[in-house]
Design a protein around this motif. Structure first.
Motif, PDB file in Angstrom:
ATOM      1  N   THR A 128      -1.434  -5.412   9.083  1.00  0.00           N
ATOM      2  CA  THR A 128      -1.200  -5.965  10.412  1.00  0.00           C
ATOM      3  C   THR A 128      -2.564  -6.061  11.078  1.00  0.00           C
ATOM      4  OG1 THR A 128       0.166  -5.812  12.403  1.00  0.00           O
ATOM      5  CG2 THR A 128      -0.776  -3.740  11.570  1.00  0.00           C
ATOM      6  N   VAL A 129      -2.604  -6.497  12.321  1.00  0.00           N
ATOM      7  CA  VAL A 129      -3.873  -6.566  13.047  1.00  0.00           C
ATOM      8  C   VAL A 129      -3.852  -5.579  14.204  1.00  0.00           C
ATOM      9  CG1 VAL A 129      -4.399  -8.951  12.445  1.00  0.00           C
ATOM     10  CG2 VAL A 129      -3.060  -8.477  14.475  1.00  0.00           C
ATOM     11  N   SER A 130      -5.044  -5.160  14.618  1.00  0.00           N
ATOM     12  CA  SER A 130      -5.169  -4.252  15.757  1.00  0.00           C
ATOM     13  C   SER A 130      -4.721  -4.967  17.031  1.00  0.00           C
ATOM     14  CB  SER A 130      -6.616  -3.777  15.895  1.00  0.00           C
ATOM     15  OG  SER A 130      -7.480  -4.892  16.076  1.00  0.00           O
ATOM     16  N   GLU A 131      -4.455  -4.199  18.081  1.00  0.00           N
ATOM     17  CA  GLU A 131      -3.981  -4.785  19.337  1.00  0.00           C
ATOM     18  C   GLU A 131      -4.939  -5.824  19.894  1.00  0.00           C
ATOM     19  OE1 GLU A 131      -2.133  -2.332  22.369  1.00  0.00           O
ATOM     20  OE2 GLU A 131      -2.012  -0.709  20.904  1.00  0.00           O
ATOM     21  N   ASP A 132      -6.247  -5.615  19.700  1.00  0.00           N
ATOM     22  CA  ASP A 132      -7.219  -6.578  20.211  1.00  0.00           C
ATOM     23  C   ASP A 132      -7.449  -7.741  19.248  1.00  0.00           C
ATOM     24  OD1 ASP A 132      -8.792  -5.497  18.185  1.00  0.00           O
ATOM     25  OD2 ASP A 132     -10.225  -4.553  19.545  1.00  0.00           O
ATOM     26  N   GLY A 133      -6.806  -7.702  18.083  1.00  0.00           N
ATOM     27  CA  GLY A 133      -6.915  -8.781  17.115  1.00  0.00           C
ATOM     28  C   GLY A 133      -8.212  -8.795  16.330  1.00  0.00           C
ATOM     29  N   GLU A 134      -9.023  -7.763  16.462  1.00  0.00           N
ATOM     30  CA  GLU A 134     -10.351  -7.736  15.838  1.00  0.00           C
ATOM     31  C   GLU A 134     -10.381  -7.096  14.456  1.00  0.00           C
ATOM     32  OE1 GLU A 134     -13.152  -9.172  17.136  1.00  0.00           O
ATOM     33  OE2 GLU A 134     -11.746  -9.993  18.604  1.00  0.00           O
ATOM     34  N   GLU A 135      -9.422  -6.230  14.146  1.00  0.00           N
ATOM     35  CA  GLU A 135      -9.449  -5.518  12.870  1.00  0.00           C
ATOM     36  C   GLU A 135      -8.167  -5.747  12.087  1.00  0.00           C
ATOM     37  OE1 GLU A 135     -11.725  -1.453  12.883  1.00  0.00           O
ATOM     38  OE2 GLU A 135     -10.232  -1.444  14.482  1.00  0.00           O
ATOM     39  N   THR A 136      -8.304  -5.782  10.777  1.00  0.00           N
ATOM     40  CA  THR A 136      -7.136  -5.773   9.900  1.00  0.00           C
ATOM     41  C   THR A 136      -6.795  -4.320   9.629  1.00  0.00           C
ATOM     42  OG1 THR A 136      -7.805  -7.843   8.862  1.00  0.00           O
ATOM     43  CG2 THR A 136      -6.226  -6.471   7.651  1.00  0.00           C
ATOM     44  N   LEU A 137      -5.556  -3.948   9.851  1.00  0.00           N
ATOM     45  CA  LEU A 137      -5.104  -2.582   9.622  1.00  0.00           C
ATOM     46  C   LEU A 137      -4.316  -2.521   8.323  1.00  0.00           C
ATOM     47  CD1 LEU A 137      -3.950  -1.689  13.240  1.00  0.00           C
ATOM     48  CD2 LEU A 137      -6.170  -1.245  12.158  1.00  0.00           C
ATOM     49  N   PHE A 138      -4.563  -1.479   7.570  1.00  0.00           N
ATOM     50  CA  PHE A 138      -3.967  -1.252   6.259  1.00  0.00           C
ATOM     51  C   PHE A 138      -2.999  -0.082   6.394  1.00  0.00           C
ATOM     52  CE2 PHE A 138      -4.989   1.083   2.112  1.00  0.00           C
ATOM     53  CZ  PHE A 138      -4.020   0.420   1.389  1.00  0.00           C
ATOM     54  N   LEU A 139      -1.736  -0.289   6.063  1.00  0.00           N
ATOM     55  CA  LEU A 139      -0.704   0.749   6.137  1.00  0.00           C
ATOM     56  C   LEU A 139      -0.253   1.098   4.725  1.00  0.00           C
ATOM     57  CD1 LEU A 139      -0.256  -1.446   8.582  1.00  0.00           C
ATOM     58  CD2 LEU A 139       1.622   0.067   9.102  1.00  0.00           C
ATOM     59  N   PHE A 140      -0.026   2.380   4.473  1.00  0.00           N
ATOM     60  CA  PHE A 140       0.457   2.828   3.171  1.00  0.00           C
ATOM     61  C   PHE A 140       1.080   4.200   3.345  1.00  0.00           C
ATOM     62  CE2 PHE A 140      -3.658   4.629   3.713  1.00  0.00           C
ATOM     63  CZ  PHE A 140      -3.634   5.850   3.068  1.00  0.00           C
ATOM     64  N   HIS A 141       1.771   4.682   2.335  1.00  0.00           N
ATOM     65  CA  HIS A 141       2.234   6.064   2.404  1.00  0.00           C
ATOM     66  C   HIS A 141       1.666   6.849   1.232  1.00  0.00           C
ATOM     67  CE1 HIS A 141       6.242   4.989   0.195  1.00  0.00           C
ATOM     68  NE2 HIS A 141       5.289   5.219  -0.666  1.00  0.00           N
ATOM     69  N   ALA A 142       1.513   8.161   1.463  1.00  0.00           N
ATOM     70  CA  ALA A 142       0.953   9.066   0.448  1.00  0.00           C
ATOM     71  C   ALA A 142       1.279  10.493   0.849  1.00  0.00           C
ATOM     72  CB  ALA A 142      -0.565   8.883   0.354  1.00  0.00           C
ATOM     73  N   ARG A 143       1.031  11.402  -0.081  1.00  0.00           N
ATOM     74  CA  ARG A 143       1.137  12.833   0.211  1.00  0.00           C
ATOM     75  C   ARG A 143      -0.264  13.393   0.367  1.00  0.00           C
ATOM     76  NH1 ARG A 143       3.414  12.867  -4.566  1.00  0.00           N
ATOM     77  NH2 ARG A 143       2.041  14.517  -5.276  1.00  0.00           N
ATOM     78  N   THR A 144      -0.403  14.478   1.112  1.00  0.00           N
ATOM     79  CA  THR A 144      -1.697  15.156   1.257  1.00  0.00           C
ATOM     80  C   THR A 144      -1.712  16.471   0.486  1.00  0.00           C
ATOM     81  OG1 THR A 144      -0.931  16.156   3.313  1.00  0.00           O
ATOM     82  CG2 THR A 144      -2.213  14.125   3.502  1.00  0.00           C
TER      83      THR A 144
END
Length: 107
Positions: free
Chosen positions: A48-64
């Motif tokens: 998706t994109v950041s609220e200001d439209g300047e960055e591409t955001l990467f979403l994923f799931h994982a365990r720590t």
């Protein structure tokens, strides 16, 4: 067992990352378990994109955490993470670098 993201993709620097025609499959996995940063069984990515439209955001799931009972792909305790998608000097999306930067910020 090493869990890999299902979609193995890359994009060109000049291309808008959310434009599906900018992406192509990579021969190698873009993200996998990385014990050095305590990210295990990553999967199901999205963008998706950041609220200001300047960055591409990467979403994923994982365990720590490493040790679980049963199959790591069916562990219900994976968390959702969101981080800015970083780029290599050559203009490629840098999934590993993005996740490593996120992991450092969580320490």
């Amino acid at each position: 067992m090493q869990a890999l993201l299902k979609d193995k993709v890359r994009t060109k620097w000049e291309s808008f990352a959310l434009d599906a025609t900018s992406w192509s499959k990579s021969q190698a996995a873009v993200l996998s378990t990385d014990e050095s940063i305590s990210m295990y069984s990553p999967g199901h990515n999205s963008f998706t994109v950041s609220e200001d439209g300047e960055e591409t955001l990467f979403l994923f799931h994982a365990r720590t955490y490493k040790n679980i009972l049963g199959d790591p792909l069916y562990d219900p305790n994976r968390h959702t993470f969101v981080t800015a998608l970083l780029w290599t000097a050559g203009g490629r999306s840098d999934f590993r670098g993005s996740v490593a930067a996120l992991a450092r910020s969580l320490q």
